[in-house]
Design a protein around this motif. Structure first.
Motif, mmCIF file in Angstrom:
data_model
loop_
_atom_site.group_PDB
_atom_site.id
_atom_site.type_symbol
_atom_site.label_atom_id
_atom_site.label_comp_id
_atom_site.label_asym_id
_atom_site.label_seq_id
_atom_site.Cartn_x
_atom_site.Cartn_y
_atom_site.Cartn_z
ATOM 1 N N THR A 263 0.917 -1.328 0.045
ATOM 2 C CA THR A 263 0.038 0.020 0.044
ATOM 3 C C THR A 263 0.845 1.254 -0.016
ATOM 4 O O THR A 263 0.607 2.234 -0.730
ATOM 5 C CB THR A 263 -0.889 0.019 1.314
ATOM 6 O OG1 THR A 263 -1.743 -1.159 1.189
ATOM 7 C CG2 THR A 263 -1.802 1.243 1.118
ATOM 8 N N ALA A 264 1.922 1.240 0.625
ATOM 9 C CA ALA A 264 2.850 2.350 0.768
ATOM 10 C C ALA A 264 3.307 2.475 -0.694
ATOM 11 O O ALA A 264 3.772 3.588 -0.917
ATOM 12 C CB ALA A 264 3.798 2.167 1.966
ATOM 13 N N GLN A 266 2.130 2.034 -3.466
ATOM 14 C CA GLN A 266 1.114 2.770 -4.142
ATOM 15 C C GLN A 266 0.912 4.154 -3.867
ATOM 16 O O GLN A 266 0.883 4.850 -4.569
ATOM 17 C CB GLN A 266 -0.213 1.950 -4.036
ATOM 18 C CG GLN A 266 -0.287 0.542 -4.585
ATOM 19 C CD GLN A 266 -1.543 0.052 -4.497
ATOM 20 O OE1 GLN A 266 -2.514 0.475 -3.478
ATOM 21 N NE2 GLN A 266 -2.042 -0.725 -5.411
ATOM 22 N N GLU A 267 0.983 4.305 -2.448
ATOM 23 C CA GLU A 267 0.993 5.775 -2.170
ATOM 24 C C GLU A 267 2.132 6.519 -2.722
ATOM 25 O O GLU A 267 1.909 7.822 -3.050
ATOM 26 C CB GLU A 267 0.822 5.924 -0.589
ATOM 27 C CG GLU A 267 -0.448 5.310 0.027
ATOM 28 C CD GLU A 267 -1.711 6.487 -0.293
ATOM 29 O OE1 GLU A 267 -1.236 7.410 -0.592
ATOM 30 O OE2 GLU A 267 -2.929 6.144 -0.059
ATOM 31 N N THR A 337 4.526 8.868 8.018
ATOM 32 C CA THR A 337 3.082 8.976 7.495
ATOM 33 C C THR A 337 2.484 10.438 7.838
ATOM 34 O O THR A 337 2.084 10.958 6.955
ATOM 35 C CB THR A 337 2.147 7.931 8.587
ATOM 36 O OG1 THR A 337 2.680 6.913 8.077
ATOM 37 C CG2 THR A 337 0.834 8.218 8.331
ATOM 38 N N ASP A 341 0.971 12.392 4.829
ATOM 39 C CA ASP A 341 -0.299 12.882 4.956
ATOM 40 C C ASP A 341 -0.328 14.329 4.501
ATOM 41 O O ASP A 341 -1.282 14.660 3.703
ATOM 42 C CB ASP A 341 -0.862 12.430 6.277
ATOM 43 C CG ASP A 341 -1.055 11.079 6.376
ATOM 44 O OD1 ASP A 341 -1.169 10.105 5.405
ATOM 45 O OD2 ASP A 341 -1.397 10.604 7.510
ATOM 46 N N ARG A 344 0.050 14.512 1.035
ATOM 47 C CA ARG A 344 -0.757 13.968 0.124
ATOM 48 C C ARG A 344 -2.179 14.474 0.258
ATOM 49 O O ARG A 344 -3.319 14.183 -0.187
ATOM 50 C CB ARG A 344 -0.857 12.502 0.327
ATOM 51 C CG ARG A 344 0.164 11.611 -0.531
ATOM 52 C CD ARG A 344 -0.077 11.529 -1.754
ATOM 53 N NE ARG A 344 -1.262 10.458 -2.070
ATOM 54 C CZ ARG A 344 -2.233 10.526 -2.948
ATOM 55 N NH1 ARG A 344 -2.181 11.533 -3.521
ATOM 56 N NH2 ARG A 344 -3.045 9.516 -2.743
ATOM 57 N N ARG A 428 -9.211 8.507 -1.838
ATOM 58 C CA ARG A 428 -8.006 7.717 -1.725
ATOM 59 C C ARG A 428 -8.550 6.199 -1.851
ATOM 60 O O ARG A 428 -7.833 5.479 -2.507
ATOM 61 C CB ARG A 428 -7.368 7.896 -0.379
ATOM 62 C CG ARG A 428 -6.591 9.211 -0.400
ATOM 63 C CD ARG A 428 -5.939 9.150 1.075
ATOM 64 N NE ARG A 428 -4.955 10.392 0.911
ATOM 65 C CZ ARG A 428 -3.994 10.561 2.056
ATOM 66 N NH1 ARG A 428 -4.292 9.894 3.177
ATOM 67 N NH2 ARG A 428 -3.527 11.746 2.196
ATOM 68 N N HIS A 432 -7.117 3.817 -4.730
ATOM 69 C CA HIS A 432 -6.410 2.437 -4.553
ATOM 70 C C HIS A 432 -7.168 1.296 -5.360
ATOM 71 O O HIS A 432 -6.364 0.493 -5.952
ATOM 72 C CB HIS A 432 -6.425 2.183 -3.203
ATOM 73 C CG HIS A 432 -5.263 2.738 -2.294
ATOM 74 N ND1 HIS A 432 -3.879 2.337 -2.328
ATOM 75 C CD2 HIS A 432 -5.358 3.814 -1.590
ATOM 76 C CE1 HIS A 432 -3.327 3.195 -1.567
ATOM 77 N NE2 HIS A 432 -4.109 4.174 -1.079
ATOM 78 N N ARG A 629 -5.742 3.595 5.758
ATOM 79 C CA ARG A 629 -4.519 4.414 6.075
ATOM 80 C C ARG A 629 -3.603 3.213 6.403
ATOM 81 O O ARG A 629 -3.635 2.386 7.079
ATOM 82 C CB ARG A 629 -4.867 5.248 7.003
ATOM 83 C CG ARG A 629 -5.780 6.303 6.857
ATOM 84 C CD ARG A 629 -5.442 7.432 6.017
ATOM 85 N NE ARG A 629 -4.275 8.037 6.542
ATOM 86 C CZ ARG A 629 -4.596 9.165 7.276
ATOM 87 N NH1 ARG A 629 -5.984 9.832 7.618
ATOM 88 N NH2 ARG A 629 -3.646 10.082 7.939
#
Length: 630
Positions: A263-264, A266-267, A337, A341, A344, A428, A432, A629
């Motif tokens: 997931t990270a 992707q972020e 994070t 955050d 983002r 968000r 995803h 998250r």
């Protein structure tokens, strides 16, 4: 032995029993009774003496048989002047006296009289008897005054029996019989008691006691051992349960951190596309460092999963290290994070983001249609494990697209309601989901090309194995390991592989090729090995990368249902590929081995993932894991 009468009647109680007195002896003889006992010659002398005595008694007064002065034994062992014994009783006493001598070399004289006179004191009478008959060694005299019911025991100083033994036999064995008037029984019991006193003590009770003690000790030991075994087994079960729980916790930690890392990533991709690489660099570095640490955790998990026996201490140590590494990786990601955050944050431009999201969601069905058409084409040409890798991609992409559409509408509704915070979360989630839809459709669209490449690899590997088999036969080395590898390779070639399932074919051929290459390497020279390895390295690296990419994509798209085993095998495959790349220039032979190991680990990762999903062929069901998250 002969009875001497007073001449009046055979039943007269004034009877003198005469037994010959044996000479002293110091050892037993096996011929007859021996020189010292009442043997055959002595019996003859006794008979002659008895005849003479009988002849004399005819002329003697009748009262002579009743004399109670200390008597002259005339060599006899048993003298009865009181008429106390019957013929059978005399025989019993005689046998008892002889048995005592045989056992102890001690002479026993038994004398019965009506009363002790001249002297009347029993002790003095006994002394006088011994003096008159010159009894001075190895002898005991039992004298009984029947009418007076008095008995006397005399013992010489020199005898094999102790005074305490004699006293004990008299008191315990003879006295009870004398009190009952059992005159013969008293003498027999006295003699037998003396013999028994010299026998080894009866230790039966001691052996019984020892047996009871031993049995008791054995029982105690068995009970203690049983309890200890039970406690040990309970402790082992508790330890195993504790270890199993610890390993489950470690596996869950690996799954969680692996999902967080994906997931990270992707972020990071979203932020890089929106703000550039420099802005996303701190977070990207934190994720890269966490991935390196987590790879070590997967290595520990591989050690827990392999077939090598591990001690409970090792298992606990590795599981705890896995948990610790995962916690550190999570903390490292979490430190970035808050800043990420803020980077983002979409609240300032959430309206534009929601509009762009709605357009992407509306365009996604076109990609689904293209993927569906591509999947229909490969269904006619491929099957088995090959087709199963993408067979449910379109169906799963439709479900994930439905989730993306739902979250896109939620974002629009939140903006209309003025709730930008909720709108950001919805955007968000939808982003995803759309990213996963793109992965699923791209995999399905590119399936035809990737399957064709797998078929080409299978054909190339078949040719390579055939060449290795021919080379092995030409060597004529006689090496059993090489012969065994050739047999396995020929078996794979002879059985053939399904052309509709090239991925399964590549897996089977890779194992056979690895075996025969290793056997050939042992039989070839070092230089030739290096040359062959260099030629094979490029293909091995290409195949490993392709298989790892396929496994990574398969697991990533279904990570909501994939457990730690598949992720561990994939991590090992990536580690082995890195090793192969590192060794490519310095040791091509080891690099080829590492690349082929990476390919096999990747194949094992896909198998484990499909086991989590229900087995081959795939049944979908991976679902969508995202929107949260990290």
């Amino acid at each position: 032995m002969r009875a001497v009468h007073d001449g009046s009647s055979p039943d007269d109680r004034g009877v003198l029993l005469v037994l010959r007195r044996p000479r002293r002896r110091t050892s037993r003889s096996t011929a007859g009774r021996g020189a010292g006992g009442p043997g055959r010659g002595a019996r003859l002398v006794g008979r002659l003496a008895a005849l003479l005595l009988a002849a004399g008694s005819v002329f003697a007064p009748a009262t002579a048989a009743h004399a109670t002065d200390p008597v002259d034994l005339r060599g006899a062992y048993v003298v009865d002047e009181a008429g106390a014994l019957s013929s059978a009783e005399r025989s019993r006493v005689e046998r008892a006296v002889q048995d005592l001598y045989d056992e102890t070399q001690t002479q026993l004289y038994v004398v019965y009289v009506p009363t002790f006179t001249n002297p009347s004191d029993h002790t003095a009478w006994g002394d006088a008897l011994m003096e008159r008959n010159q009894i001075d060694s190895d002898s005991i005299v039992l004298a009984v005054a029947v009418d007076d019911r008095i008995a006397d025991i005399q013992q010489t100083n020199e005898t094999a029996l102790s005074r305490s033994d004699v006293e004990s036999a008299y008191q315990q064995d003879a006295v009870p019989q004398l009190r009952d008037g059992a005159w013969a029984g008293a003498a027999v019991a006295f003699a037998d008691g003396l013999v028994a006193g010299q026998a080894p003590p009866d230790l039966t009770w001691l052996w019984v006691l020892l047996l009871v003690v031993v049995v008791g000790l054995v029982a105690v030991v068995l009970v203690v051992r049983t309890r200890n075994k039970r406690r040990t087994a309970e402790a082992a079960r508790a330890q195993e349960a504790s270890l199993a729980g610890l390993e489950r916790k470690a596996g869950a930690a690996l799954v969680t951190i692996d999902d967080e890392l994906r997931t990270a990533e992707q972020e990071i991709g979203f932020a890089t596309a929106q703000f550039g690489e420099d802005a996303a660099k701190p977070f990207a570095e934190a994720v890269a460092a966490a991935k390196r640490d987590v790879r070590q955790a997967f290595a520990y998990q591989q050690q827990l999963d392999d077939e090598v026996p591990d001690s409970p201490q090792q298992r606990a140590q590795w599981a705890n290290q896995i948990i610790a590494i995962c916690e550190r990786a999570h903390a490292a990601i979490d430190q970035q994070t808050e800043a990420f955050d803020r980077l983002r944050s979409l609240e300032d431009g959430v309206e534009d983001a929601a509009t762009a999201l709605a357009s992407a969601v509306a365009a996604a069905p076109l990609d689904l249609d293209a993927a569906r058409r591509s999947l229909e084409r490969v269904r006619g040409s491929y099957g088995g494990r090959t087709l199963a890798t993408v067979s449910d991609n379109v169906d799963q992409a439709e479900r994930v697209l439905g989730y993306a559409t739902e979250r896109s509408r939620a974002a629009t509704a939140a903006i209309a309601a003025g709730d930008k915070g909720e709108a950001v979360i919805a955007v968000r989630d939808a982003q995803h989901a759309l990213a996963q839809v793109q992965q699923l459709t791209t995999s399905a669209t590119g399936a035809e090309r990737s399957f064709s490449e797998a078929a080409a690899r299978a054909d190339a590997m078949r040719v390579d194995i055939e060449g290795d088999v021919a080379a092995a036969r030409a060597m004529r080395s006689g090496d059993p390991a090489l012969a065994s590898a050739v047999t396995r390779a020929e078996t794979v070639l002879r059985q053939g592989v399904d052309p509709r399932d090239p991925i399964a074919a590549v897996d089977a051929l890779t194992r056979a090729n690895t075996d025969i290459d290793a056997a050939l390497a042992a039989a070839r020279g070092a230089q030739e090995q290096q040359q062959r390895a260099q030629r094979a390295l490029d293909a091995a690296l290409r195949d490993a990368r392709a298989r790892i990419s396929q496994a990574r994509e398969f697991i990533s798209l279904r990570r909501g249902a994939v457990g730690p085993t598949a992720r561990t095998r994939l991590s090992e495959a990536e580690r082995a590929l890195d090793d192969a790349v590192d060794l490519a220039t310095s040791d091509p032979a080891r690099a080829v081995q590492a690349a082929r190991a990476a390919e096999q680990y990747a194949a094992a990762a896909m198998d484990a993932a499909n086991d989590d999903l229900g087995g081959w062929p795939g049944q979908g069901g991976g679902g969508f894991s995202g929107g949260g998250r990290f």
